[in-house]
Scaffold this motif. Structure first.
Motif, PDB file in Angstrom:
ATOM      1  N   ALA A 160      20.170  26.521  31.915  1.00  0.00           N
ATOM      2  CA  ALA A 160      19.773  27.830  32.451  1.00  0.00           C
ATOM      3  C   ALA A 160      20.645  28.226  33.641  1.00  0.00           C
ATOM      4  O   ALA A 160      20.919  27.417  34.527  1.00  0.00           O
ATOM      5  N   THR A 161      21.067  29.483  33.640  1.00  0.00           N
ATOM      6  CA  THR A 161      21.785  30.070  34.769  1.00  0.00           C
ATOM      7  C   THR A 161      21.122  31.398  35.106  1.00  0.00           C
ATOM      8  O   THR A 161      20.304  31.919  34.332  1.00  0.00           O
ATOM      9  N   TYR A 162      21.500  31.973  36.260  1.00  0.00           N
ATOM     10  CA  TYR A 162      20.788  33.140  36.770  1.00  0.00           C
ATOM     11  C   TYR A 162      21.774  34.227  37.228  1.00  0.00           C
ATOM     12  O   TYR A 162      21.841  34.573  38.402  1.00  0.00           O
ATOM     13  N   PRO A 163      22.536  34.788  36.261  1.00  0.00           N
ATOM     14  CA  PRO A 163      23.418  35.898  36.614  1.00  0.00           C
ATOM     15  C   PRO A 163      22.608  37.171  36.863  1.00  0.00           C
ATOM     16  O   PRO A 163      21.399  37.239  36.574  1.00  0.00           O
ATOM     17  N   ALA A 164      23.266  38.183  37.412  1.00  0.00           N
ATOM     18  CA  ALA A 164      22.601  39.469  37.643  1.00  0.00           C
ATOM     19  C   ALA A 164      21.973  39.974  36.349  1.00  0.00           C
ATOM     20  O   ALA A 164      22.579  39.895  35.276  1.00  0.00           O
ATOM     21  N   GLY A 165      20.750  40.476  36.451  1.00  0.00           N
ATOM     22  CA  GLY A 165      20.031  40.977  35.292  1.00  0.00           C
ATOM     23  C   GLY A 165      19.062  39.983  34.690  1.00  0.00           C
ATOM     24  O   GLY A 165      18.251  40.353  33.827  1.00  0.00           O
TER      25      GLY A 165
END
Length: 281
Positions: free
Chosen positions: A203-208
């Motif tokens: 899991a990653t947390y880019p914009a959006g």
């Protein structure tokens, strides 16, 4: 020449302002210690790759805030011109929230599965600061999407406020707590049930990104956060959707900063959901 009465009032005012500053600092410290979105903890993650402490629903925080409020009320001078809260300023794109209050419903167990994990679902956050549309990832996070479909159908999120904004290190707007107010620290409310994490591998947390806030593994409830700028977090928070429209509205909320003027606090904008809906197709 300053009269003794004027001097007394000035000393009382100075004492109250120092107490107010200490209360704000203490509340911010508690939030940083007990929630996933503490700015100082973000520095630990970014600099050392350590584990980020998760968002907490700790009743001791509420008791501590109430005790601080009671103590300050006793110590505060009686003059009517003393400051009590930071000044809220208008934020671009925001109007007055629709009248109403959260229904505060509670349930003892996670709702039964009613969505089709192979189907397409969209969530709409209709707020006083603009509309945000989200494509939900039912196949990757079926229990999370099912919970949101259930809670939205119960109007659980209607009239709830987004109670937290972070603007340094991590860049998120946190929402979904029916007990949160525009000025009193929230982050402790939920629907009464909890469910397991999903979709954490890689899991990653880019914009959006839209992801769950929690107080540790398997403690998901109703609180979630909207990522408005690429953010580095450990894969501990279930990503369950992508913003497809209205990211600019969230970015305008972030640009207005926090009510406290700190990098971690209440949004300056009094962000309130007039309604939240989930639809298939």
């Amino acid at each position: 020449m300053v009269s003794s009465e004027q001097r007394r009032r000035q000393l009382a005012r100075d004492k109250y302002e120092r107490q107010l500053e200490r209360r704000v600092a203490a509340a911010a410290a508690r939030r940083r210690r007990n929630t996933i979105l503490g700015a100082s903890l973000a520095v630990v993650v970014l600099a050392g790759g350590g584990t980020l402490i998760a968002t907490g629903a700790f009743s001791s925080d509420d008791k501590g805030d109430k005790k601080a409020s009671a103590n300050s009320a006793q110590a505060a001078p009686t003059s009517t011109d003393e400051p009590t809260t930071p000044t809220r300023k208008p934020a671009e794109g925001c109007a007055a929230p629709a009248p109403g209050a959260p229904n505060g419903k509670q349930w003892q167990a996670e709702p039964p599965m009613t969505i089709d994990p192979s189907g397409s679902y969209a969530m709409t956050l209709d707020s006083n600061c603009g509309k945000v549309t989200i494509a939900l990832e039912a196949a990757k996070a079926p229990h999370t999407v099912n919970s949101f479909a259930f809670l939205a159908g119960e109007q659980y999120f209607d009239h709830t406020k987004c109670h937290r904004l972070t603007t340094d290190g991590i860049f998120v707007l946190q929402c979904g707590d029916p007990t949160a107010s525009a000025t009193v620290p929230g982050g402790t409310g939920g629907p009464g049930y909890k469910f397991a994490d999903e979709n954490l591998t890689g899991a990653t947390y880019p914009a959006g990104t839209v992801a769950m806030a929690n107080s540790g593994p398997g403690t998901n409830g109703s609180q979630f956060f909207l990522v408005y700028k690429d953010t580095k977090l450990p894969p501990n928070y279930t990503p369950f959707g992508k913003i497809t429209g209205g990211l600019d509205a969230v970015q305008k909320i972030a640009a207005a900063g926090t009510l406290e003027g700190s990098p971690d606090g209440h949004p300056m904008a009094d962000v309130t959901f007039n309604s939240v809906t989930v639809a298939k197709g």
